[in-house]
Write a protein that holds these residues in place. Structure first.
Motif, PDB file in Angstrom:
ATOM      1  N   HIS A  90       0.770  -1.239   0.000  1.00  0.00           N
ATOM      2  CA  HIS A  90       0.000   0.000   0.000  1.00  0.00           C
ATOM      3  C   HIS A  90       0.807   1.300   0.000  1.00  0.00           C
ATOM      4  O   HIS A  90       0.380   2.288  -0.563  1.00  0.00           O
ATOM      5  CB  HIS A  90      -1.031   0.002   1.135  1.00  0.00           C
ATOM      6  CG  HIS A  90      -0.459   0.227   2.501  1.00  0.00           C
ATOM      7  ND1 HIS A  90       0.171  -0.742   3.221  1.00  0.00           N
ATOM      8  CD2 HIS A  90      -0.426   1.338   3.278  1.00  0.00           C
ATOM      9  CE1 HIS A  90       0.554  -0.249   4.389  1.00  0.00           C
ATOM     10  NE2 HIS A  90       0.210   1.021   4.451  1.00  0.00           N
ATOM     11  N   ASP A  91       1.983   1.309   0.630  1.00  0.00           N
ATOM     12  CA  ASP A  91       2.804   2.539   0.659  1.00  0.00           C
ATOM     13  C   ASP A  91       4.076   2.378  -0.173  1.00  0.00           C
ATOM     14  O   ASP A  91       5.107   2.990   0.130  1.00  0.00           O
ATOM     15  CB  ASP A  91       3.224   2.864   2.099  1.00  0.00           C
ATOM     16  CG  ASP A  91       2.069   3.337   2.979  1.00  0.00           C
ATOM     17  OD1 ASP A  91       1.060   3.820   2.446  1.00  0.00           O
ATOM     18  OD2 ASP A  91       2.203   3.221   4.206  1.00  0.00           O
ATOM     19  N   HIS A 117       1.298   9.593  -1.835  1.00  0.00           N
ATOM     20  CA  HIS A 117       1.871   8.249  -1.953  1.00  0.00           C
ATOM     21  C   HIS A 117       0.876   7.161  -2.352  1.00  0.00           C
ATOM     22  O   HIS A 117       1.265   6.185  -2.980  1.00  0.00           O
ATOM     23  CB  HIS A 117       2.527   7.868  -0.625  1.00  0.00           C
ATOM     24  CG  HIS A 117       1.521   7.550   0.446  1.00  0.00           C
ATOM     25  ND1 HIS A 117       0.784   8.516   1.088  1.00  0.00           N
ATOM     26  CD2 HIS A 117       1.105   6.368   0.949  1.00  0.00           C
ATOM     27  CE1 HIS A 117      -0.030   7.930   1.949  1.00  0.00           C
ATOM     28  NE2 HIS A 117       0.150   6.629   1.896  1.00  0.00           N
ATOM     29  N   HIS A 120      -6.667   4.292  -0.338  1.00  0.00           N
ATOM     30  CA  HIS A 120      -6.393   4.218   1.101  1.00  0.00           C
ATOM     31  C   HIS A 120      -5.879   5.575   1.580  1.00  0.00           C
ATOM     32  O   HIS A 120      -6.084   5.945   2.734  1.00  0.00           O
ATOM     33  CB  HIS A 120      -5.375   3.097   1.441  1.00  0.00           C
ATOM     34  CG  HIS A 120      -3.955   3.542   1.532  1.00  0.00           C
ATOM     35  ND1 HIS A 120      -3.102   3.607   0.446  1.00  0.00           N
ATOM     36  CD2 HIS A 120      -3.214   3.978   2.590  1.00  0.00           C
ATOM     37  CE1 HIS A 120      -1.916   4.055   0.844  1.00  0.00           C
ATOM     38  NE2 HIS A 120      -1.948   4.289   2.131  1.00  0.00           N
ATOM     39  N   ASP A 164      -3.291  -0.403   8.819  1.00  0.00           N
ATOM     40  CA  ASP A 164      -2.204   0.533   8.526  1.00  0.00           C
ATOM     41  C   ASP A 164      -1.685   1.129   9.834  1.00  0.00           C
ATOM     42  O   ASP A 164      -1.793   2.329  10.057  1.00  0.00           O
ATOM     43  CB  ASP A 164      -2.772   1.634   7.618  1.00  0.00           C
ATOM     44  CG  ASP A 164      -1.705   2.429   6.913  1.00  0.00           C
ATOM     45  OD1 ASP A 164      -0.516   2.199   7.182  1.00  0.00           O
ATOM     46  OD2 ASP A 164      -2.081   3.292   6.096  1.00  0.00           O
TER      47      ASP A 164
HETATM   48 FE   FE2 Z   1      -0.414   5.126   3.303  1.00  0.00          FE
END
Ligand code: FE2
Ligand code: FE2
Length: 244
Positions: free
Chosen positions: A102-103, A114, A137, A193
């Motif tokens: 995800h990042d 991002h 997200h 997260d």
């Molecule tokens: Fe993130």
């Protein structure tokens, strides 16, 4: 006499590195381009190709090579931790993969916006829903959803100040995502997260290898060399110090 970097490109010459403007603009970092230009006139060269200060990437890099050889320990740990939590809560493999990715742009490419950059990086190689979830997200992080127990992150209050308000495009994209059929996949990323940056044992990548193998279409030429619309983004992570 041989030096350790003799088998790297531009051996025997001083290699000059000009950081990318996106990493230094507004930071107060001095503009060193004029000095580098002077050095170049005296025989130094601008760096192109493998930087001897970085671990060399394999000829056909796979996803985990970037995690191992380019990412810092924060990024590595954050992705593993997030995917592990998703796995432990019994999420579908696609969501576990989305958490693992995800990042990804924060690892070695760019931090700002991002979620959008990360989604773009992975889009050619994953199910459309996975890239979608990663993209959204970012805006969803700023908005609570009590139905799944997601609250505005305490961490963000510290990071950005109690009075921080996300900008209009983030509100708009949150609204859009909230009404989309894939909303929950993206929302799940925000739920797992969590930041756990205390030093501790690394979470082994091996536990995600099967899921990556099943859901990430690793190009046979290697990431960066498959001619996809985002191949240059992977090459930029391999050679972040190339002058051009
Ligand atoms: Fe993130
Ligand atoms: Fe994250």
């Amino acid at each position: 006499m041989n030096t350790p970097d003799d088998d790297f490109p531009q051996a025997g010459r001083k290699r000059l590195i000009l950081p990318s403007p996106i990493g230094t603009l507004g930071t107060g970092a001095r503009d060193i381009e004029p000095e580098l230009y002077e050095e170049m006139q005296r025989g130094a060269v601008y760096m192109m190709g493998d930087n001897p200060a970085l671990p060399r990437m394999p000829e056909k890099p796979a996803l985990l090579d970037f995690y191992r050889l380019r990412f810092g320990s924060f990024a590595r740990r954050h992705h593993c931790q997030s995917a592990k939590l998703a796995m432990q809560s019994g999420q579908p493999e696609k969501v576990v993969l989305a958490c693992f990715l995800h990042d990804i742009s924060n690892g070695a490419l760019v931090r700002c916006d991002h979620g959008y950059w990360s989604a773009q990086l992975i889009a050619p190689y994953v199910d459309e829903e996975v890239a979608w979830a990663v993209r959204y997200h970012q805006p969803l992080r700023y908005f609570a959803d009590e139905s799944v127990g997601y609250q505005y992150p305490e961490a963000y209050k510290k990071y950005f100040g109690e009075d921080y308000q996300p900008p209009g495009y983030m509100r708009r994209d949150h609204e859009y995502a909230r009404n989309h059929r894939w909303y929950m996949s993206s929302r799940m990323i925000t739920l797992f997260d969590v930041y756990a940056f205390e030093p501790g044992p690394e979470i082994p990548f091996e536990m995600f290898e099967d899921i990556i193998g099943r859901h990430f279409r690793q190009p046979k030429e290697g990431l960066g060399f498959d001619g996809s619309p985002v191949a240059h983004m992977w090459r930029s992570m391999m050679w972040p110090n190339n002058f051009l």
